[in-house]
Design a protein around this motif. Structure first.
Motif, PDB file in Angstrom:
ATOM      1  N   ARG A 403      -1.056  54.643  79.310  1.00 27.21           N
ATOM      2  CA  ARG A 403      -1.223  53.380  78.588  1.00 27.21           C
ATOM      3  C   ARG A 403      -1.329  52.201  79.555  1.00 27.21           C
ATOM      4  NH1 ARG A 403       2.964  54.208  73.402  1.00 27.21           N
ATOM      5  NH2 ARG A 403       1.954  56.119  72.642  1.00 27.21           N
ATOM      6  N   ARG A 404      -0.582  52.256  80.660  1.00 25.47           N
ATOM      7  CA  ARG A 404      -0.725  51.196  81.658  1.00 25.47           C
ATOM      8  C   ARG A 404      -2.135  51.162  82.207  1.00 25.47           C
ATOM      9  NH1 ARG A 404       0.703  51.787  87.833  1.00 25.47           N
ATOM     10  NH2 ARG A 404      -1.060  53.193  87.432  1.00 25.47           N
ATOM     11  N   ASP A 405      -2.651  52.349  82.538  1.00 25.38           N
ATOM     12  CA  ASP A 405      -4.004  52.425  83.091  1.00 25.38           C
ATOM     13  C   ASP A 405      -5.036  51.942  82.073  1.00 25.38           C
ATOM     14  OD1 ASP A 405      -2.904  53.414  85.391  1.00 25.38           O
ATOM     15  OD2 ASP A 405      -3.489  55.496  85.028  1.00 25.38           O
ATOM     16  N   GLN A 406      -4.830  52.301  80.813  1.00 28.62           N
ATOM     17  CA  GLN A 406      -5.796  51.876  79.806  1.00 28.62           C
ATOM     18  C   GLN A 406      -5.781  50.374  79.603  1.00 28.62           C
ATOM     19  OE1 GLN A 406      -5.088  52.778  75.743  1.00 28.62           O
ATOM     20  NE2 GLN A 406      -7.229  52.560  75.146  1.00 28.62           N
ATOM     21  N   LEU A 407      -4.565  49.790  79.523  1.00 27.53           N
ATOM     22  CA  LEU A 407      -4.493  48.345  79.340  1.00 27.53           C
ATOM     23  C   LEU A 407      -5.078  47.628  80.560  1.00 27.53           C
ATOM     24  CD1 LEU A 407      -3.669  45.885  77.747  1.00 27.53           C
ATOM     25  CD2 LEU A 407      -1.362  46.069  78.695  1.00 27.53           C
ATOM     26  N   SER A 408      -4.827  48.130  81.742  1.00 29.47           N
ATOM     27  CA  SER A 408      -5.399  47.529  82.946  1.00 29.47           C
ATOM     28  C   SER A 408      -6.918  47.550  82.881  1.00 29.47           C
ATOM     29  CB  SER A 408      -4.922  48.279  84.192  1.00 29.47           C
ATOM     30  OG  SER A 408      -3.524  48.175  84.349  1.00 29.47           O
ATOM     31  N   GLU A 409      -7.462  48.676  82.447  1.00 34.53           N
ATOM     32  CA  GLU A 409      -8.919  48.788  82.334  1.00 34.53           C
ATOM     33  C   GLU A 409      -9.468  47.850  81.265  1.00 34.53           C
ATOM     34  OE1 GLU A 409     -12.305  52.247  81.413  1.00 34.53           O
ATOM     35  OE2 GLU A 409     -10.205  52.794  81.724  1.00 34.53           O
ATOM     36  N   LEU A 410      -8.786  47.749  80.134  1.00 36.49           N
ATOM     37  CA  LEU A 410      -9.230  46.859  79.058  1.00 36.49           C
ATOM     38  C   LEU A 410      -9.203  45.403  79.503  1.00 36.49           C
ATOM     39  CD1 LEU A 410      -7.372  48.538  76.061  1.00 36.49           C
ATOM     40  CD2 LEU A 410      -9.857  48.346  76.296  1.00 36.49           C
ATOM     41  N   LEU A 411      -8.146  45.019  80.197  1.00 41.91           N
ATOM     42  CA  LEU A 411      -8.042  43.642  80.673  1.00 41.91           C
ATOM     43  C   LEU A 411      -9.154  43.326  81.672  1.00 41.91           C
ATOM     44  CD1 LEU A 411      -4.171  43.357  81.184  1.00 41.91           C
ATOM     45  CD2 LEU A 411      -5.514  42.281  79.380  1.00 41.91           C
ATOM     46  N   ALA A 412      -9.413  44.279  82.582  1.00 33.12           N
ATOM     47  CA  ALA A 412     -10.440  44.063  83.599  1.00 33.12           C
ATOM     48  C   ALA A 412     -11.836  43.995  82.988  1.00 33.12           C
ATOM     49  CB  ALA A 412     -10.368  45.172  84.645  1.00 33.12           C
ATOM     50  N   ASN A 413     -12.092  44.824  81.986  1.00 27.95           N
ATOM     51  CA  ASN A 413     -13.436  44.906  81.402  1.00 27.95           C
ATOM     52  C   ASN A 413     -13.720  43.817  80.381  1.00 27.95           C
ATOM     53  OD1 ASN A 413     -13.920  47.159  82.958  1.00 27.95           O
ATOM     54  ND2 ASN A 413     -13.452  48.626  81.322  1.00 27.95           N
ATOM     55  N   GLY A 473       4.034  49.495  76.149  1.00 28.89           N
ATOM     56  CA  GLY A 473       4.763  50.715  75.808  1.00 28.89           C
ATOM     57  C   GLY A 473       4.769  51.047  74.342  1.00 28.89           C
ATOM     58  N   ASN A 474       4.807  50.031  73.474  1.00 27.40           N
ATOM     59  CA  ASN A 474       4.981  50.275  72.038  1.00 27.40           C
ATOM     60  C   ASN A 474       3.691  50.625  71.313  1.00 27.40           C
ATOM     61  OD1 ASN A 474       4.341  47.398  72.575  1.00 27.40           O
ATOM     62  ND2 ASN A 474       4.324  47.249  70.346  1.00 27.40           N
ATOM     63  N   MET A 475       2.518  50.541  71.989  1.00 30.45           N
ATOM     64  CA  MET A 475       1.235  50.785  71.334  1.00 30.45           C
ATOM     65  C   MET A 475       0.533  51.995  71.936  1.00 30.45           C
ATOM     66  SD  MET A 475      -0.403  47.064  70.437  1.00 30.45           S
ATOM     67  CE  MET A 475      -0.134  46.169  71.968  1.00 30.45           C
ATOM     68  N   ASP A 476      -0.101  52.807  71.077  1.00 30.86           N
ATOM     69  CA  ASP A 476      -0.886  53.925  71.586  1.00 30.86           C
ATOM     70  C   ASP A 476      -2.252  53.427  72.053  1.00 30.86           C
ATOM     71  OD1 ASP A 476      -2.560  53.651  69.325  1.00 30.86           O
ATOM     72  OD2 ASP A 476      -1.436  55.146  68.189  1.00 30.86           O
ATOM     73  N   THR A 477      -3.087  54.334  72.537  1.00 35.77           N
ATOM     74  CA  THR A 477      -4.352  53.927  73.142  1.00 35.77           C
ATOM     75  C   THR A 477      -5.267  53.222  72.154  1.00 35.77           C
ATOM     76  OG1 THR A 477      -5.212  56.150  72.722  1.00 35.77           O
ATOM     77  CG2 THR A 477      -4.266  55.720  74.902  1.00 35.77           C
ATOM     78  N   GLY A 478      -5.295  53.694  70.915  1.00 37.88           N
ATOM     79  CA  GLY A 478      -6.126  53.049  69.904  1.00 37.88           C
ATOM     80  C   GLY A 478      -5.640  51.648  69.576  1.00 37.88           C
ATOM     81  N   LEU A 480      -3.881  49.679  71.551  1.00 35.72           N
ATOM     82  CA  LEU A 480      -4.133  48.812  72.695  1.00 35.72           C
ATOM     83  C   LEU A 480      -5.572  48.317  72.699  1.00 35.72           C
ATOM     84  CD1 LEU A 480      -2.223  50.686  75.550  1.00 35.72           C
ATOM     85  CD2 LEU A 480      -1.730  48.381  74.716  1.00 35.72           C
ATOM     86  N   SER A 481      -6.497  49.235  72.441  1.00 36.87           N
ATOM     87  CA  SER A 481      -7.913  48.867  72.427  1.00 36.87           C
ATOM     88  C   SER A 481      -8.199  47.831  71.344  1.00 36.87           C
ATOM     89  CB  SER A 481      -8.767  50.120  72.214  1.00 36.87           C
ATOM     90  OG  SER A 481     -10.138  49.790  72.196  1.00 36.87           O
ATOM     91  N   GLU A 482      -7.667  48.047  70.158  1.00 34.25           N
ATOM     92  CA  GLU A 482      -7.891  47.114  69.057  1.00 34.25           C
ATOM     93  C   GLU A 482      -7.276  45.748  69.368  1.00 34.25           C
ATOM     94  OE1 GLU A 482      -7.079  46.746  64.216  1.00 34.25           O
ATOM     95  OE2 GLU A 482      -6.454  48.544  65.320  1.00 34.25           O
ATOM     96  N   SER A 483      -6.111  45.747  69.968  1.00 33.58           N
ATOM     97  CA  SER A 483      -5.426  44.484  70.281  1.00 33.58           C
ATOM     98  C   SER A 483      -6.209  43.658  71.291  1.00 33.58           C
ATOM     99  CB  SER A 483      -4.023  44.775  70.817  1.00 33.58           C
ATOM    100  OG  SER A 483      -3.233  45.432  69.850  1.00 33.58           O
ATOM    101  N   ILE A 484      -6.716  44.291  72.328  1.00 31.95           N
ATOM    102  CA  ILE A 484      -7.475  43.558  73.342  1.00 31.95           C
ATOM    103  C   ILE A 484      -8.792  43.036  72.767  1.00 31.95           C
ATOM    104  CG2 ILE A 484      -8.717  43.784  75.525  1.00 31.95           C
ATOM    105  CD1 ILE A 484      -5.663  43.497  75.742  1.00 31.95           C
ATOM    106  N   HIS A 485      -9.414  43.792  71.880  1.00 29.74           N
ATOM    107  CA  HIS A 485     -10.653  43.316  71.267  1.00 29.74           C
ATOM    108  C   HIS A 485     -10.384  42.107  70.354  1.00 29.74           C
ATOM    109  CE1 HIS A 485     -12.411  47.211  72.589  1.00 29.74           C
ATOM    110  NE2 HIS A 485     -13.510  46.463  72.670  1.00 29.74           N
ATOM    111  N   ILE A 486      -9.238  42.096  69.695  1.00 32.42           N
ATOM    112  CA  ILE A 486      -8.861  40.921  68.895  1.00 32.42           C
ATOM    113  C   ILE A 486      -8.635  39.730  69.816  1.00 32.42           C
ATOM    114  CG2 ILE A 486      -7.026  39.922  67.462  1.00 32.42           C
ATOM    115  CD1 ILE A 486      -6.646  42.713  66.232  1.00 32.42           C
TER     116      ILE A 486
END
Length: 496
Positions: A403-413, A473-478, A480-486
């Motif tokens: 999840r850390r790696d995914q959020l890092s990637e979402l933030l960067a992209n 930590g409290n969010m799964d990959t889906g 996290l993705s939805e939150s960053i897009h919002i």
């Protein structure tokens, strides 16, 4: 003397037909309340049971039962051939039926009738939202907690014939078995050299900080913290009467040189640190600075209150051992918990310190929490003994790493034009620094309209800083993705 005719019993007794409380008890309790409030005064004659039953539209036997209850409690007296009267237990003064508000008998006062000091110091912005998505400051995912194992073990403890020792008073320091297993766990994972005598259990880290502060800090003492620091800890120190002195924090952790300079000019009582993942910026205190801090504490005599924040979750390498593992002079008080490793609602924490301090902390702890939850501590001790908590942490670490790696990637992209960040080596949150022209509070309010909650406690915006702590930590990959897009949508439209 008031007569039954003057008392508006229809308004005095307000019945709730759907309540779980029997009607006769509702009548009795509300009449007692009317006596206590002065509406039914000493010597007032009450209506006959038949008359009151007609007024309240209940069966006469219900009123008889209510009167029997009032009589049993000593609020009324029944005199043969005379009637039923309020006894001398009622207030002397009368209350005017015209000024009487029946709702006063079925509601609790909104404000006290006396003055007291209100603390702005302890005000803590708490916002509860009903939306589906929420960034926290680094809470774990309770869906990962081994609740089935815990429930099974706890149930087993409850059913045993020898469980009486957990249901009575015991060690004020906590369950002895749990402390023994906890000592072994801390020795194995943190390089400590402690026994159960060096441990007192608490209801989480905050209680540990509070107990240590109440015992070790006096009014006017100087407590050093990082800039920025954990706001709850700061509140506790100030409530204890301390002066807060802040020193810079860089990418190697809290500044040892700044602390040294302070010590040369000011008497320092305590240093509070979260060395493994500094709160809120997530940086790790270097091994060299840890040694220097220990040397400074011995030289200048200040206490190091070491907060075991996010120690259990590290991704890039083995964690740097805590200062407590190298403390040979008894200068470190170590506080930690299983709230992040398991779930925040399982308030299981601990303080590690030399035995003489643990003994004294036990006296303070006894005042607010006699001994903790011995039954739950027994269950947790058995899970530690079986290795279940260790296995859970190992599995959860892999999930949080992903999840850390995914959020890092979402933030960067998706958000690189708005913020910058460094992916942390561990913990459950990422520290992000934002463009100064972006109003973070406005972003938070706009996100809420799109089903995403950004609590105020995550936002750090001053004239010199614009930052946000985003817990993953409290969010799964889906999620996290939805939150960053919002967040991206808000920033590109109406959030700045």
């Amino acid at each position: 003397m008031s007569s039954p005719v003057e008392i508006p019993f229809k308004n005095v007794v307000l019945l709730d037909r759907f309540s779980g409380t029997p009607v006769y008890l509702q009548i009795a309790r509300q009449m007692i309340n009317a006596i206590q409030r002065g509406l039914l005064t000493k010597g007032v004659k009450l209506p006959g049971t038949r008359s009151l039953a007609e007024t309240l539209e209940v069966h006469r036997k219900t009123v008889v039962a209510a009167y029997d209850e009032l009589d049993a409690q000593g609020w009324i007296e029944m005199l043969p051939n005379k009637g039923t009267f309020v006894t001398k237990k009622s207030p002397v003064s009368d209350a005017s039926p015209l000024e009487f508000n029946a709702n006063d008998l079925v509601s609790y006062p909104k404000q006290t009738g006396f003055a007291f000091d209100r603390s702005m110091l302890l005000d803590r912005p708490v916002s509860v939202s009903k939306v589906d998505l929420e960034f926290t400051d680094g809470l774990p995912d309770v869906r990962l907690a081994p609740m089935d194992k815990l429930a099974k073990t706890y149930s087993s403890v409850l059913k045993r014939n020898n469980n009486r020792k957990y249901l009575s008073y015991s060690h004020v320091e906590g369950n002895a078995f749990f402390r023994e297993k906890l000592a072994g766990y801390l020795n194995n994972t943190r390089g400590l050299h402690v026994s159960k005598e060096n441990i007192i259990t608490t209801r989480g880290i905050q209680m540990g900080i509070y107990l240590a502060s109440m015992l070790l800090i006096k009014k006017g003492d100087n407590v050093v913290v990082g800039n920025l620091s954990y706001y709850v800890a700061n509140m506790i120190f100030q409530q204890a009467g301390a002066n807060i002195l802040s020193v810079p924090v860089d990418d190697q952790g809290i500044s040892v040189e700044a602390i040294r300079q302070l010590c040369e000019s000011t008497r320092i009582r305590m240093l509070y640190i979260t060395p493994h993942h500094h709160y809120p910026t997530t940086v790790t205190l270097s091994a060299e600075r840890r040694v220097e801090l220990l040397n400074l504490s011995v030289r200048y005599g200040f206490i190091i209150l070491e907060d075991d924040h996010d120690y259990d979750f590290h991704y890039n390498s083995s964690p740097v051992l805590p200062l407590a593992s190298a403390d040979s002079a008894g200068m470190v008080v170590y506080v930690g918990s299983f709230c992040k490793a398991l779930a925040p609602g399982l308030r299981s924490g601990y303080i590690v310190a030399p035995e003489n301090l643990i003994t004294e902390l036990g006296k303070f702890r006894r005042i607010i929490d006699r001994q903790g939850d011995l039954m739950m501590e027994q269950a947790l001790g058995e899970l530690l003994d079986e290795g279940e908590i260790q296995r859970h942490i190992k599995k959860a670490q892999k999930v949080y790493h992903q999840r850390r790696d995914q959020l890092s990637e979402l933030l960067a992209n998706h958000l690189s034009e708005f913020l910058s960040f460094k992916s942390p080596p561990g913990g459950l949150a990422i520290w992000t620094e934002w463009r100064r022209d972006i109003n973070l509070m406005r972003v938070s309010k706009a996100c809420l309209k799109h089903n995403l909650h950004l609590p105020q406690t995550l936002l750090f915006q001053t004239g010199q800083l614009s930052a946000m702590r985003l817990g993953f930590g409290n969010m799964d990959t889906g999620e996290l993705s939805e939150s960053i897009h919002i967040l991206q949508k808000v920033l590109e439209t109406d959030g700045s």
